[in-house]
Motif scaffolding. Structure first.
Motif, short mmCIF file in Angstrom:
data_model
loop_
_atom_site.label_atom_id
_atom_site.label_comp_id
_atom_site.label_asym_id
_atom_site.label_seq_id
_atom_site.Cartn_x
_atom_site.Cartn_y
_atom_site.Cartn_z
N GLN A 56 0.84 -1.20 0.00
CA GLN A 56 0.00 0.00 0.00
C GLN A 56 0.87 1.25 0.00
O GLN A 56 0.57 2.23 -0.66
CB GLN A 56 -0.94 0.01 1.21
N GLN A 57 1.99 1.19 0.72
CA GLN A 57 2.90 2.33 0.74
C GLN A 57 3.49 2.57 -0.66
O GLN A 57 3.62 3.70 -1.10
CB GLN A 57 4.00 2.10 1.77
N ASP A 60 0.79 4.21 -2.60
CA ASP A 60 0.66 5.61 -2.19
C ASP A 60 1.76 6.48 -2.79
O ASP A 60 1.54 7.65 -3.07
CB ASP A 60 0.69 5.74 -0.66
N ASP A 61 2.93 5.88 -2.99
CA ASP A 61 4.06 6.60 -3.58
C ASP A 61 3.97 6.67 -5.10
O ASP A 61 4.84 7.25 -5.76
CB ASP A 61 5.39 5.93 -3.20
#
Length: 129
Positions: A56-57, A60-61
């Motif tokens: 998810q990170q 998000d990036d």
């Protein structure tokens, strides 16, 4: 991916950093799928939610995208985005420490580029005596 964890940062962050390294090293290319959350969790013996948080990170990036029913895939331009971000991070966070150490030790850039062979030679000379 390396299976050892370091205690200085959360495992999800280390997983994310490993995927980033794989993208930068060209192991994962634009359009490639990420390994499934389930497989990574089983292989590394971590909770699937930990892997999901890392993925998810990355999403998000803007490095990966989820394709419903297919999984997560590396976005077009992810490597270029990472190169820019990682260079900035290096120059802002790591380089000042390295530069300060160089100054403290009286090292010049040439010493770093030419230093490895010289260290080996001087070590051999010491062993001969």
């Amino acid at each position: 991916m390396d299976r050892e964890w370091n205690d200085s940062q959360p495992i999800y962050r280390q997983l994310r950093d490993r995927v980033v390294a794989m993208i930068l090293d060209g192991v994962l290319k634009e359009g490639d799928p990420l390994p499934s959350v389930r497989n990574v969790a089983a292989e590394h013996r971590v909770n699937p939610l930990t892997v999901l948080k890392a993925y998810q990170q990355l999403a998000d990036d803007g490095l990966v995208e989820s394709r419903r029913g297919l999984g997560m895939f590396i976005n077009r331009g992810a490597r270029d985005l990472l190169l820019h971000a990682e260079r900035e991070k290096f120059l802002e966070e790591e380089w000042p420490r390295i530069h300060a150490t160089m100054l403290r030790l009286g090292l010049k850039p040439e010493d770093l580029l030419d230093g490895a062979p010289q260290r080996g030679k001087s070590k051999r000379k010491e062993e001969e005596h």
